[in-house]
Motif scaffolding. Structure first.
Motif, PDB file in Angstrom:
ATOM      1  N   TRP A   1       4.441-116.940  18.679  1.00  0.00           N
ATOM      2  CA  TRP A   1       5.574-116.689  19.586  1.00  0.00           C
ATOM      3  C   TRP A   1       5.097-116.681  21.020  1.00  0.00           C
ATOM      4  O   TRP A   1       4.099-116.058  21.349  1.00  0.00           O
ATOM      5  CB  TRP A   1       6.209-115.338  19.253  1.00  0.00           C
ATOM      6  CG  TRP A   1       7.220-114.848  20.235  1.00  0.00           C
ATOM      7  CD1 TRP A   1       8.415-115.433  20.539  1.00  0.00           C
ATOM      8  CD2 TRP A   1       7.136-113.668  21.060  1.00  0.00           C
ATOM      9  NE1 TRP A   1       9.088-114.684  21.482  1.00  0.00           N
ATOM     10  CE2 TRP A   1       8.325-113.588  21.813  1.00  0.00           C
ATOM     11  CE3 TRP A   1       6.190-112.661  21.216  1.00  0.00           C
ATOM     12  CZ2 TRP A   1       8.585-112.564  22.721  1.00  0.00           C
ATOM     13  CZ3 TRP A   1       6.440-111.620  22.125  1.00  0.00           C
ATOM     14  CH2 TRP A   1       7.626-111.585  22.857  1.00  0.00           C
ATOM     15  N   SER A   2       5.811-117.400  21.863  1.00  0.00           N
ATOM     16  CA  SER A   2       5.584-117.336  23.304  1.00  0.00           C
ATOM     17  C   SER A   2       6.955-117.451  23.952  1.00  0.00           C
ATOM     18  O   SER A   2       7.664-118.429  23.745  1.00  0.00           O
ATOM     19  CB  SER A   2       4.685-118.494  23.744  1.00  0.00           C
ATOM     20  OG  SER A   2       4.453-118.415  25.121  1.00  0.00           O
ATOM     21  N   GLU A   3       7.327-116.418  24.704  1.00  0.00           N
ATOM     22  CA  GLU A   3       8.662-116.459  25.308  1.00  0.00           C
ATOM     23  C   GLU A   3       8.667-117.403  26.501  1.00  0.00           C
ATOM     24  O   GLU A   3       7.613-117.773  27.015  1.00  0.00           O
ATOM     25  CB  GLU A   3       9.095-115.053  25.734  1.00  0.00           C
ATOM     26  CG  GLU A   3       8.258-114.469  26.859  1.00  0.00           C
ATOM     27  CD  GLU A   3       8.650-113.042  27.240  1.00  0.00           C
ATOM     28  OE1 GLU A   3       9.654-112.534  26.717  1.00  0.00           O
ATOM     29  OE2 GLU A   3       7.935-112.446  28.051  1.00  0.00           O
ATOM     30  N   THR A   4       9.848-117.763  26.971  1.00  0.00           N
ATOM     31  CA  THR A   4       9.950-118.559  28.195  1.00  0.00           C
ATOM     32  C   THR A   4       9.983-117.607  29.383  1.00  0.00           C
ATOM     33  O   THR A   4      10.224-116.410  29.236  1.00  0.00           O
ATOM     34  CB  THR A   4      11.244-119.391  28.225  1.00  0.00           C
ATOM     35  OG1 THR A   4      12.369-118.506  28.295  1.00  0.00           O
ATOM     36  CG2 THR A   4      11.369-120.278  26.984  1.00  0.00           C
ATOM     37  N   ARG A   5       9.749-118.120  30.569  1.00  0.00           N
ATOM     38  CA  ARG A   5       9.815-117.273  31.760  1.00  0.00           C
ATOM     39  C   ARG A   5      11.220-116.712  31.953  1.00  0.00           C
ATOM     40  O   ARG A   5      11.387-115.549  32.330  1.00  0.00           O
ATOM     41  CB  ARG A   5       9.384-118.066  33.015  1.00  0.00           C
ATOM     42  CG  ARG A   5       9.575-117.319  34.324  1.00  0.00           C
ATOM     43  CD  ARG A   5       8.764-116.026  34.395  1.00  0.00           C
ATOM     44  NE  ARG A   5       7.349-116.313  34.400  1.00  0.00           N
ATOM     45  CZ  ARG A   5       6.404-115.382  34.344  1.00  0.00           C
ATOM     46  NH1 ARG A   5       6.721-114.093  34.275  1.00  0.00           N
ATOM     47  NH2 ARG A   5       5.142-115.738  34.322  1.00  0.00           N
ATOM     48  N   SER A   6      12.230-117.511  31.690  1.00  0.00           N
ATOM     49  CA  SER A   6      13.585-117.005  31.899  1.00  0.00           C
ATOM     50  C   SER A   6      13.908-115.894  30.898  1.00  0.00           C
ATOM     51  O   SER A   6      14.645-114.961  31.222  1.00  0.00           O
ATOM     52  CB  SER A   6      14.593-118.140  31.821  1.00  0.00           C
ATOM     53  OG  SER A   6      14.323-119.073  32.842  1.00  0.00           O
ATOM     54  N   GLU A   7      13.364-116.002  29.681  1.00  0.00           N
ATOM     55  CA  GLU A   7      13.475-114.872  28.754  1.00  0.00           C
ATOM     56  C   GLU A   7      12.721-113.673  29.306  1.00  0.00           C
ATOM     57  O   GLU A   7      13.201-112.545  29.270  1.00  0.00           O
ATOM     58  CB  GLU A   7      12.796-115.225  27.420  1.00  0.00           C
ATOM     59  CG  GLU A   7      13.634-115.834  26.353  1.00  0.00           C
ATOM     60  CD  GLU A   7      12.772-115.998  25.103  1.00  0.00           C
ATOM     61  OE1 GLU A   7      11.917-116.924  25.087  1.00  0.00           O
ATOM     62  OE2 GLU A   7      12.946-115.215  24.163  1.00  0.00           O
ATOM     63  N   ASN A   8      11.511-113.943  29.775  1.00  0.00           N
ATOM     64  CA  ASN A   8      10.643-112.862  30.257  1.00  0.00           C
ATOM     65  C   ASN A   8      11.314-112.027  31.335  1.00  0.00           C
ATOM     66  O   ASN A   8      11.193-110.800  31.355  1.00  0.00           O
ATOM     67  CB  ASN A   8       9.331-113.466  30.779  1.00  0.00           C
ATOM     68  CG  ASN A   8       8.468-112.451  31.480  1.00  0.00           C
ATOM     69  OD1 ASN A   8       8.543-112.276  32.689  1.00  0.00           O
ATOM     70  ND2 ASN A   8       7.658-111.732  30.711  1.00  0.00           N
ATOM     71  N   LEU A   9      12.038-112.701  32.231  1.00  0.00           N
ATOM     72  CA  LEU A   9      12.605-111.971  33.365  1.00  0.00           C
ATOM     73  C   LEU A   9      13.740-111.036  32.962  1.00  0.00           C
ATOM     74  O   LEU A   9      14.084-110.121  33.706  1.00  0.00           O
ATOM     75  CB  LEU A   9      13.063-112.953  34.454  1.00  0.00           C
ATOM     76  CG  LEU A   9      11.905-113.543  35.274  1.00  0.00           C
ATOM     77  CD1 LEU A   9      12.387-114.692  36.148  1.00  0.00           C
ATOM     78  CD2 LEU A   9      11.240-112.487  36.136  1.00  0.00           C
ATOM     79  N   THR A  10      14.313-111.241  31.776  1.00  0.00           N
ATOM     80  CA  THR A  10      15.346-110.295  31.336  1.00  0.00           C
ATOM     81  C   THR A  10      14.932-109.496  30.109  1.00  0.00           C
ATOM     82  O   THR A  10      15.536-108.463  29.824  1.00  0.00           O
ATOM     83  CB  THR A  10      16.668-111.008  31.007  1.00  0.00           C
ATOM     84  OG1 THR A  10      16.420-112.020  30.030  1.00  0.00           O
ATOM     85  CG2 THR A  10      17.260-111.650  32.234  1.00  0.00           C
ATOM     86  N   ALA A  11      13.923-109.954  29.373  1.00  0.00           N
ATOM     87  CA  ALA A  11      13.577-109.278  28.121  1.00  0.00           C
ATOM     88  C   ALA A  11      12.296-108.465  28.207  1.00  0.00           C
ATOM     89  O   ALA A  11      12.067-107.581  27.386  1.00  0.00           O
ATOM     90  CB  ALA A  11      13.462-110.298  26.988  1.00  0.00           C
ATOM     91  N   MET A  12      11.453-108.747  29.167  1.00  0.00           N
ATOM     92  CA  MET A  12      10.321-107.855  29.422  1.00  0.00           C
ATOM     93  C   MET A  12      10.850-106.714  30.301  1.00  0.00           C
ATOM     94  O   MET A  12      11.761-106.921  31.099  1.00  0.00           O
ATOM     95  CB  MET A  12       9.206-108.587  30.171  1.00  0.00           C
ATOM     96  CG  MET A  12       8.017-107.707  30.519  1.00  0.00           C
ATOM     97  SD  MET A  12       6.770-108.568  31.493  1.00  0.00           S
ATOM     98  CE  MET A  12       5.377-108.551  30.369  1.00  0.00           C
ATOM     99  N   THR A  13      10.272-105.524  30.128  1.00  0.00           N
ATOM    100  CA  THR A  13      10.771-104.380  30.896  1.00  0.00           C
ATOM    101  C   THR A  13      10.674-104.633  32.403  1.00  0.00           C
ATOM    102  O   THR A  13       9.815-105.381  32.866  1.00  0.00           O
ATOM    103  CB  THR A  13       9.960-103.126  30.559  1.00  0.00           C
ATOM    104  OG1 THR A  13       8.570-103.430  30.716  1.00  0.00           O
ATOM    105  CG2 THR A  13      10.233-102.661  29.143  1.00  0.00           C
ATOM    106  N   HIS A  14      11.565-103.993  33.133  1.00  0.00           N
ATOM    107  CA  HIS A  14      11.527-104.006  34.597  1.00  0.00           C
ATOM    108  C   HIS A  14      10.890-102.712  35.106  1.00  0.00           C
ATOM    109  O   HIS A  14      10.784-101.732  34.367  1.00  0.00           O
ATOM    110  CB  HIS A  14      12.936-104.129  35.165  1.00  0.00           C
ATOM    111  CG  HIS A  14      13.592-105.442  34.852  1.00  0.00           C
ATOM    112  ND1 HIS A  14      14.946-105.613  34.804  1.00  0.00           N
ATOM    113  CD2 HIS A  14      13.053-106.655  34.549  1.00  0.00           C
ATOM    114  CE1 HIS A  14      15.217-106.875  34.504  1.00  0.00           C
ATOM    115  NE2 HIS A  14      14.089-107.520  34.340  1.00  0.00           N
ATOM    116  N   GLY A  15      10.523-102.732  36.384  1.00  0.00           N
ATOM    117  CA  GLY A  15       9.940-101.546  36.993  1.00  0.00           C
ATOM    118  C   GLY A  15      10.830-100.952  38.067  1.00  0.00           C
ATOM    119  O   GLY A  15      11.858-101.523  38.444  1.00  0.00           O
TER     120      GLY A  15
END
Lengths: 751, 155
Positions: free
Chosen positions: A261-275
């Protein structure tokens, strides 16, 4: 001669610059042969009931191995009032939440199949605004009576400001940002014939990740091996494991094949936690002579849709560090973590301390402006003095050591502060449309705040080389070089002969890992402790070998040899000793448990130019003292400071994760998110200062996050300072052209 | 379709799906995994390679478009054991931390120096605007590129 404090080029680099790192998506391990590729189907809506999922058409798409939903999962669901499901079942609460998992034979088939998964969403009201979330008109979790998931401190007591000559209060925003490591999240996993799961994960903490994933899968942690290969940055957002890899591990067992599994950047920006993500009401009171007598910090922390570290850790750090570097007798610090239909928040470089520092440093400037005193002078009058340590703050922190005024003065002198003020005045008088702003921040932060221990193990091999294992698994910081330097210095063995290993839970079963700027203090101290134990074992063996008393034996670290005190002839080398001792005899396996937080500090000055016609801000200079005690490797130390300065400037001027009123992310791709680039930054001006701590054997404090903590308010304060003559008292971050132009035009209207 | 590309001086000829991106061709078909993928909007530059000497974001080029071209990745930069001056300078000046942007950053720097052999620091910043790094704050990357051009780096 000791190599400590010298500029040692990193041993990690050669591979990275010639054949590239081995990040998760690069792995070609035989165990992963025949792996299926995985992609999560993610919610496109912020808040909805999921009424049906039809995956029949997707299941028929080319190459599809399986389409899996919550109905297929036979894992125990996480518990608690605000449980975050592995895959969304009956409801979704943020855009990006995983709803289904698609597995295909080849990578390119993933997106084709994923878009055929038909999910019926019955929309519910989005909850984006923090005041709306607090009001609780729409509850994210129907069984609860409030969206507030956690509080820190106690509600505000206004009487703290009784008797203050001057009281200034302001509501400010510490905006939500994306950690955005260059490597997105990724994992690969395979079940062995022995029933053990091996997972490769881009994580900062292999052991914590193993425990979390094994727990989710109902496995004993020993039934799992977790390997962090090279990790392409984390910045707090790769602490431990997210829920996603639990689903991957389960899916691999379900289909009986390895999974990648490797997410896309656009996934990353909404699915990885924010700070970040705090709304703060700051109140500062004192007297016109510049003495601050009371400070209030009332935080509303945006936790996002499910409580993670953003809900639990961040506001705790913010309230703990509320008074910064100042002697302020009365403090009110209170935080409510509220859930919203947005991406969950968690740690991001600084994790609660940049928010605390921004609050107090903005407050100091507001106070200075109100009483008509220079902001440097107001700070100087309230700084905790060098003879006051250890210093107990009203919020319960115990600062170890500090030279706060010296740091401030050093920055002011190096910048020619008075000259810059004169230039500012000159431009204003001349009506120059490009005005100058000077922003100060004095900061203190807490590193190794978790006060957990760390593991360190080492062995002198029969050829005299050293293999060492650290529990502090890095993601770009260069631990293999720095920790080898610590051992080389201690043992007198050249660092080329020292290999530092990390990241594999089968090699290091117990560890905490890398976050909170804890690595050198704890992982480095563990190495030092392991080295001490090996030295004592070696001393005994050397005494026997040369037939002398143990008390007469010394280690000559220049030659890396043991000798009778003052008699280098007849010395016995590490290799001879190790060969004589036999396999593994010169080894130590320690848990460094004497782990205490330390308090790095510093002062930053930012110089900006603001075009009053357009609102454009240009960061011209960033001058910094970041004092984290003695430096092992200045090259790596400066690198950490540079990166920290850039991320602070990025938050102050550019970066923000935004949502529209319906909860749709509006900065969800790298084309929209204003990730800072080389053109938006100046060369950094670093000043040296090193005040040791007494709380660990190396005397060191953490440096990973420090510069971010100082630079964020320094740059923000500079923007406000540039416009202060117009009557502007505050500009929220990020201070982009629109917001700055608006502030100028509002000020002009008021005049 | 069949694509023939000279990669790092070696002729390759492979059958690929029409829509295969050059970066996936390099990584997945040819096994050259140094070139990384950092985004899906041509924003980050992690995938930068040279195509016929020009720097190109290989996530935005089809393998088919590189048919007949010569491609250089970071794996093709060193001469045996001797590092390319840009590689050497990145190491000497600590121009990398996690290393993920590095292969693309180095290739963009090689291309920059080809076009402008003695860049100012501002030239370097402008030239690398399309290559994002989250770790270094760019300061040491600028140092490295200036040093690779043979110019003095102030300390």
């Amino acid at each position: 001669m000791s190599m400590m404090g010298t500029r040692v080029v990193r041993t990690e680099d050669h591979k990275l610059i010639t054949v590239g790192g081995s990040y998760v998506d690069d792995l070609r391990e035989p165990d992963l042969d025949g792996a299926v590729h995985a992609m999560f189907v993610r919610s496109p809506v912020a808040h909805a009931r999921v009424t049906a999922i039809d995956s029949r058409e997707a299941a028929r798409a080319p190459g599809v191995v399986a389409v899996l939903t919550a109905a297929d999962l036979d894992l125990d669901p996480p518990g608690g009032d605000h449980a975050e499901p592995w895959l969304a079942g009956d409801a979704v609460r943020y855009v990006g939440q995983p709803v289904a998992l698609v597995l295909t034979e080849r990578r390119y088939q993933l997106a084709d199949a994923a878009e055929l998964v038909d999910v019926d969403y019955d929309p519910l009201p989005a909850v984006i605004d923090l005041d709306d979330a607090l009001a609780g008109t729409t509850l994210l979790f129907p069984g609860t009576d409030s969206n507030v998931a956690k509080t820190h401190g106690k509600p505000f007591d206004e009487s703290a400001f009784d008797g203050c000559e001057v009281v200034v209060t302001r509501r400010i925003v510490n905006q939500r940002v994306a950690p955005a490591p260059l490597e997105v999240r990724g994992a690969a996993c395979a079940w062995g014939a022995d029933g053990r799961l091996t997972m490769w994960l881009s994580t900062q903490n292999p052991q914590l990740a193993r425990d979390a994933i094994a727990g989710g899968l109902g496995l004993d942690p020993t039934a799992m091996r977790l390997i962090a290969p090279d990790v392409g940055g984390g910045f707090g957002a790769k602490i431990g494991a997210d829920p996603d890899p639990v689903v991957l591990g389960w899916a691999a067992r379900h289909v009986g094949r390895p999974v990648r599994w490797s997410e896309t950047r656009s996934e990353n920006l909404t699915a990885m936690t924010h700070g970040r993500g705090q709304q703060q009401t700051i109140t500062i009171g004192g007297s016109r002579d510049g003495t601050v007598r009371a400070f209030g910090l009332d935080v509303v922390q945006d936790g996002g849709a499910y409580p993670r570290l953003g809900t639990t850790l961040l506001p705790g750090m913010t309230t703990l560090m509320a008074t910064g570097t100042y002697r302020i007798p009365r403090v009110e610090a209170y935080s409510r973590s509220v859930l919203t239909t947005t991406t969950p928040t968690a740690a991001y470089r600084g994790a609660g301390r940049p928010e605390a520092t921004a609050a107090i440093e903005r407050a100091m400037d507001l106070f200075a402006t109100e009483i008509g005193m220079d902001p440097a002078e107001v700070r100087r009058r309230n700084l905790i003095g060098p003879d006051e340590f250890p210093y107990q703050t009203p919020t319960g922190a115990t600062y170890d050591t500090g030279e706060y005024a010296a740091a401030l003065d050093r920055v002011l002198a190096a910048a020619d502060y008075d000259g810059l003020r004169a230039e500012q005045t000159r431009r204003r008088a001349a009506g120059d449309p490009v005005v100058l702003g000077l922003g100060l921040a004095s900061y203190v932060e807490i590193t190794a705040g978790d006060a957990g221990g760390e593991s360190g193990r080492m062995t002198v091999e029969p050829d005299g080389s050293v293999t060492a294992w650290t529990g502090s698994s890095p993601h770009g910081q260069g631990h293999a070089t720095s920790f080898a330097m610590v051992l080389a210095d201690q043992l007198g063995i050249p660092m080329e002969r020292i290999t530092v290993r990390h990241g594999d839970t089968d090699e290091v079963a117990k560890a905490v890992g890398t976050f909170g700027s804890r690595s050198l203090q704890l992982g480095g101290s563990a190495m030092r402790q392991a080295g001490d134990e090996v030295i004592e074992k070696a001393r005994q063996l050397a005494a026997e070998a040369v037939e002398a008393s143990v008390d007469d034996i010394e280690l000559n670290t220049d030659d890396g040899a043991w000798q009778v005190r003052g008699a280098p002839s007849g010395a016995i080398s590490w290799a001879q000793l190790a060969a004589r001792a036999g396999d593994g005899a010169l080894s130590a396996d320690v848990w460094y448990s004497d782990a205490k937080p330390t308090f790095p500090f510093g002062a930053h000055l930012a110089v900006v130019e603001v075009d009053t016609g357009t609102g454009k801000v240009v960061l011209r200079r960033l001058i910094a003292v970041d004092d984290a005690g003695p430096v092992v490797n200045p090259l790596a130390f400066e690198g950490q400071r540079h990166g920290g300065l850039a991320q602070g400037a990025a938050q102050a001027l550019l970066e923000e994760m935004t949502y529209d009123a319906d909860g749709n992310p509006t900065t969800g791709t790298l084309a929209d998110y204003e990730f800072i680039s080389a053109t938006e930054l100046p060369d950094f001006e670093l000043l040296d200062m090193a005040t040791p701590t007494t709380l660990n054997p190396l005397g060191v404090k953490g440096i990973g996050e420090a510069a971010t903590i100082g630079s964020t308010p320094a740059v923000q304060n500079a923007v406000v300072d540039a416009l202060s003559h117009l009557g502007v008292r505050h500009v929220d971050m990020p201070a982009g052209p629109q917001r700055v132009w608006q502030a100028i035009s509002d000020a002009n209207r008021r005049v | 379709m069949r694509v023939t590309i000279e990669v790092n001086g070696r002729r390759t000829e492979e059958e690929v799906e029409d829509r295969t991106l050059l970066v996936h061709h390099l990584r997945d078909t040819l096994g050259l995994t140094a070139t990384n993928i950092g985004c899906d909007t041509t924003s980050c530059g992690a995938c930068t390679v040279l195509v016929d000497g020009e720097s190109v974001k290989s996530c935005t080029v089809l393998a088919a478009q590189a048919d007949g071209a010569a491609v250089t990745t970071v794996e093709g930069l060193a001469e045996g054991e001797t590092l390319h001056p840009v590689q050497q300078a990145f190491q000497d000046h600590h121009g990398l931390q996690c290393g993920f942007c590095t292969p693309g950053m180095i290739m963009a720097a090689v291309s920059l120096l080809e076009a402008n052999p003695r860049p100012t620091r501002e030239d370097v910043r402008t030239g690398l605007e399309g290559n994002l790094c989250r770790c270094t704050g760019y300061h040491n990357i600028v140092d490295a590129v200036v040093a690779a051009s043979g110019q003095e780096v102030p300390r």
